[in-house]
Motif scaffolding. Structure first.
Motif, PDB file in Angstrom:
ATOM      1  N   LYS A  85       0.857  -1.185   0.000  1.00  0.00           N
ATOM      2  CA  LYS A  85       0.000   0.000   0.000  1.00  0.00           C
ATOM      3  C   LYS A  85       0.897   1.241   0.000  1.00  0.00           C
ATOM      4  O   LYS A  85       1.560   1.544   0.999  1.00  0.00           O
ATOM      5  CB  LYS A  85      -0.904  -0.013   1.231  1.00  0.00           C
ATOM      6  N   VAL A  86       0.945   1.891  -1.135  1.00  0.00           N
ATOM      7  CA  VAL A  86       1.779   3.090  -1.267  1.00  0.00           C
ATOM      8  C   VAL A  86       0.863   4.246  -1.660  1.00  0.00           C
ATOM      9  O   VAL A  86       0.099   4.140  -2.620  1.00  0.00           O
ATOM     10  CB  VAL A  86       2.870   2.866  -2.353  1.00  0.00           C
ATOM     11  N   THR A  87       0.914   5.326  -0.896  1.00  0.00           N
ATOM     12  CA  THR A  87      -0.009   6.434  -1.162  1.00  0.00           C
ATOM     13  C   THR A  87       0.668   7.637  -1.812  1.00  0.00           C
ATOM     14  O   THR A  87       0.003   8.565  -2.247  1.00  0.00           O
ATOM     15  CB  THR A  87      -0.694   6.892   0.147  1.00  0.00           C
ATOM     16  N   GLU A  88       2.004   7.646  -1.828  1.00  0.00           N
ATOM     17  CA  GLU A  88       2.719   8.749  -2.480  1.00  0.00           C
ATOM     18  C   GLU A  88       3.697   8.173  -3.481  1.00  0.00           C
ATOM     19  O   GLU A  88       4.120   7.027  -3.342  1.00  0.00           O
ATOM     20  CB  GLU A  88       3.569   9.521  -1.469  1.00  0.00           C
ATOM     21  N   ASP A  89       4.102   8.986  -4.450  1.00  0.00           N
ATOM     22  CA  ASP A  89       5.168   8.572  -5.350  1.00  0.00           C
ATOM     23  C   ASP A  89       6.509   9.023  -4.771  1.00  0.00           C
ATOM     24  O   ASP A  89       6.561   9.993  -4.018  1.00  0.00           O
ATOM     25  CB  ASP A  89       4.992   9.215  -6.730  1.00  0.00           C
ATOM     26  N   ALA A  90       7.564   8.314  -5.132  1.00  0.00           N
ATOM     27  CA  ALA A  90       8.902   8.721  -4.698  1.00  0.00           C
ATOM     28  C   ALA A  90       9.881   8.458  -5.833  1.00  0.00           C
ATOM     29  O   ALA A  90       9.755   7.465  -6.554  1.00  0.00           O
ATOM     30  CB  ALA A  90       9.318   7.949  -3.453  1.00  0.00           C
ATOM     31  N   ARG A  91      10.852   9.368  -5.965  1.00  0.00           N
ATOM     32  CA  ARG A  91      11.804   9.248  -7.059  1.00  0.00           C
ATOM     33  C   ARG A  91      13.170   9.744  -6.594  1.00  0.00           C
ATOM     34  O   ARG A  91      13.269  10.835  -6.023  1.00  0.00           O
ATOM     35  CB  ARG A  91      11.312  10.100  -8.241  1.00  0.00           C
ATOM     36  N   ALA A  92      14.194   8.955  -6.841  1.00  0.00           N
ATOM     37  CA  ALA A  92      15.565   9.387  -6.525  1.00  0.00           C
ATOM     38  C   ALA A  92      16.546   8.602  -7.396  1.00  0.00           C
ATOM     39  O   ALA A  92      16.217   7.516  -7.890  1.00  0.00           O
ATOM     40  CB  ALA A  92      15.869   9.171  -5.046  1.00  0.00           C
ATOM     41  N   ILE A  93      17.732   9.196  -7.579  1.00  0.00           N
ATOM     42  CA  ILE A  93      18.736   8.618  -8.480  1.00  0.00           C
ATOM     43  C   ILE A  93      19.978   8.212  -7.675  1.00  0.00           C
ATOM     44  O   ILE A  93      20.404   8.944  -6.769  1.00  0.00           O
ATOM     45  CB  ILE A  93      19.121   9.658  -9.563  1.00  0.00           C
ATOM     46  N   PHE A  94      20.541   7.053  -8.028  1.00  0.00           N
ATOM     47  CA  PHE A  94      21.703   6.531  -7.294  1.00  0.00           C
ATOM     48  C   PHE A  94      22.762   5.997  -8.250  1.00  0.00           C
ATOM     49  O   PHE A  94      22.443   5.577  -9.372  1.00  0.00           O
ATOM     50  CB  PHE A  94      21.255   5.414  -6.338  1.00  0.00           C
ATOM     51  N   ALA A  95      23.997   5.982  -7.748  1.00  0.00           N
ATOM     52  CA  ALA A  95      25.092   5.391  -8.523  1.00  0.00           C
ATOM     53  C   ALA A  95      25.007   3.869  -8.401  1.00  0.00           C
ATOM     54  O   ALA A  95      24.901   3.327  -7.295  1.00  0.00           O
ATOM     55  CB  ALA A  95      26.435   5.885  -7.985  1.00  0.00           C
ATOM     56  N   ILE A  96      25.055   3.189  -9.533  1.00  0.00           N
ATOM     57  CA  ILE A  96      24.921   1.726  -9.525  1.00  0.00           C
ATOM     58  C   ILE A  96      26.079   1.056  -8.779  1.00  0.00           C
ATOM     59  O   ILE A  96      25.889   0.066  -8.075  1.00  0.00           O
ATOM     60  CB  ILE A  96      24.813   1.208 -10.978  1.00  0.00           C
ATOM     61  N   GLU A  97      27.273   1.643  -8.895  1.00  0.00           N
ATOM     62  CA  GLU A  97      28.443   1.083  -8.208  1.00  0.00           C
ATOM     63  C   GLU A  97      28.172   0.938  -6.699  1.00  0.00           C
ATOM     64  O   GLU A  97      28.509  -0.073  -6.083  1.00  0.00           O
ATOM     65  CB  GLU A  97      29.625   2.031  -8.451  1.00  0.00           C
ATOM     66  N   ASN A  98      27.543   1.949  -6.100  1.00  0.00           N
ATOM     67  CA  ASN A  98      27.249   1.914  -4.663  1.00  0.00           C
ATOM     68  C   ASN A  98      26.163   0.893  -4.331  1.00  0.00           C
ATOM     69  O   ASN A  98      26.203   0.237  -3.289  1.00  0.00           O
ATOM     70  CB  ASN A  98      26.824   3.294  -4.160  1.00  0.00           C
ATOM     71  N   ILE A  99      25.185   0.748  -5.208  1.00  0.00           N
ATOM     72  CA  ILE A  99      24.121  -0.230  -4.971  1.00  0.00           C
ATOM     73  C   ILE A  99      24.694  -1.648  -5.029  1.00  0.00           C
ATOM     74  O   ILE A  99      24.344  -2.514  -4.227  1.00  0.00           O
ATOM     75  CB  ILE A  99      22.988  -0.048  -5.999  1.00  0.00           C
ATOM     76  N   LYS A 100      25.627  -1.852  -5.964  1.00  0.00           N
ATOM     77  CA  LYS A 100      26.224  -3.184  -6.085  1.00  0.00           C
ATOM     78  C   LYS A 100      27.044  -3.571  -4.841  1.00  0.00           C
ATOM     79  O   LYS A 100      27.092  -4.740  -4.461  1.00  0.00           O
ATOM     80  CB  LYS A 100      27.107  -3.253  -7.337  1.00  0.00           C
ATOM     81  N   GLU A 101      27.647  -2.572  -4.189  1.00  0.00           N
ATOM     82  CA  GLU A 101      28.372  -2.862  -2.939  1.00  0.00           C
ATOM     83  C   GLU A 101      27.403  -3.417  -1.893  1.00  0.00           C
ATOM     84  O   GLU A 101      27.693  -4.407  -1.218  1.00  0.00           O
ATOM     85  CB  GLU A 101      29.031  -1.583  -2.398  1.00  0.00           C
ATOM     86  N   MET A 102      26.242  -2.803  -1.774  1.00  0.00           N
ATOM     87  CA  MET A 102      25.257  -3.238  -0.776  1.00  0.00           C
ATOM     88  C   MET A 102      24.722  -4.643  -1.106  1.00  0.00           C
ATOM     89  O   MET A 102      24.514  -5.468  -0.222  1.00  0.00           O
ATOM     90  CB  MET A 102      24.086  -2.253  -0.725  1.00  0.00           C
ATOM     91  N   LEU A 103      24.530  -4.894  -2.397  1.00  0.00           N
ATOM     92  CA  LEU A 103      23.949  -6.176  -2.810  1.00  0.00           C
ATOM     93  C   LEU A 103      24.908  -7.357  -2.639  1.00  0.00           C
ATOM     94  O   LEU A 103      24.505  -8.506  -2.786  1.00  0.00           O
ATOM     95  CB  LEU A 103      23.470  -6.093  -4.265  1.00  0.00           C
TER      96      LEU A 103
END
Lengths: 242, 11
Positions: free
Chosen positions: A182-200
């Motif tokens: 259940k999501v009532t608002e939209d959200a948008r943000a941009i990230f560097a893929i290199e940093n996301i891959k570290e977390m994953l």
């Protein structure tokens, strides 16, 4: 007396796969409630928090609170030597963390404790408008899809979908995931893929992953163990349009 | 154009 025994060293191993790729050094705090660490990378882009509750451990002896400062790369080298069916034991002797893996053979490593070069700020508490769950394997595959066209990714959550989008020099990509929350608002943000891959890199920690997001806000990725026995969470600063 | 910001402004 300080002795921790964990029959599943993979929780430690997978946590430090990610942690060691983000930060060079950490302070591991242990007290009667469990083990936790907070760390931030030198550029202050990714914050990481690990918490393992006392009940997760097979043996948990910690008479007084202790702080263990370790070089994450050195600890990771040791953790890589564990097998999934090993039993891991952590003790302290003088200025070293003693890590033992016992399976078909018994291996003992002494990892020198270090002096920390910088302090970690307290974890910020951010109020998010949107929170969804997604299997971490799905998130990883989606990032791999986006990665072929660009090195940054737009996260876009509306009432039905999590959409990951990227515009590349030669190709564009868009991945849609029906989140069912259940999501009532939209959200948008941009990230560097290199940093996301570290977390994953911590994907084997737990399957249940929460994403918290707001417009141009940091991405919070939370991995939770069953029965709230442990949590690994990351906070990643966004890229913002100038 | 985008720039990478740090977490400092969110603490």
């Amino acid at each position: 007396m300080f002795k921790l025994i964990l029959s599943d060293p993979s929780i430690f191993k997978t946590s430090f796969e990610a942690i060691s790729s983000i930060v060079d050094e950490v302070q591991i705090e242990v007290d009667s409630d469990g083990l936790r660490l907070n760390a931030i990378d030198r550029s202050h882009i990714t914050y990481v928090h690990l918490e393992l509750k006392e009940r997760l451990f097979d043996v948990f002896q910690c008479d007084e609170p202790i702080k263990l400062n370790v070089d994450t790369e050195e600890l990771m080298k040791v953790l890589k030597r564990s097998k999934s069916d090993d039993v891991m034991e952590l003790t302290v002797d003088g200025g070293s963390l003693i890590v033992t893996f016992e399976g078909a053979i018994k291996k003992t490593f002494k990892v020198k404790l270090i002096d920390l070069e910088y302090e970690t700020p307290e974890s910020p508490s951010i109020e998010y408008p949107v929170k969804i769950t997604i299997p971490i394997k799905t998130l990883k595959e989606s990032i791999q899809d986006i990665e072929i066209v660009a090195d940054r990714v737009e996260f876009n959550i509306d009432q039905d979908f999590l959409k990951l989008k990227a515009v590349g020099e030669f190709s564009d990509a868009e991945v849609e995931y029906l989140h069912g929350e259940k999501v009532t608002e939209d959200a948008r943000a941009i990230f560097a893929i290199e940093n996301i891959k570290e977390m994953l890199k911590a994907e084997k920690f737990a399957d249940t992953t929460y994403i918290s997001l707001g417009d141009d806000m940091p991405l919070t990725l939370t991995l939770e163990l069953l029965n709230e026995e442990g949590e690994l969470s990351f906070l990643l600063a966004p890229r913002i349009e100038e | 154009n985008e720039k990478q910001v740090s977490l400092d402004s969110f603490f």
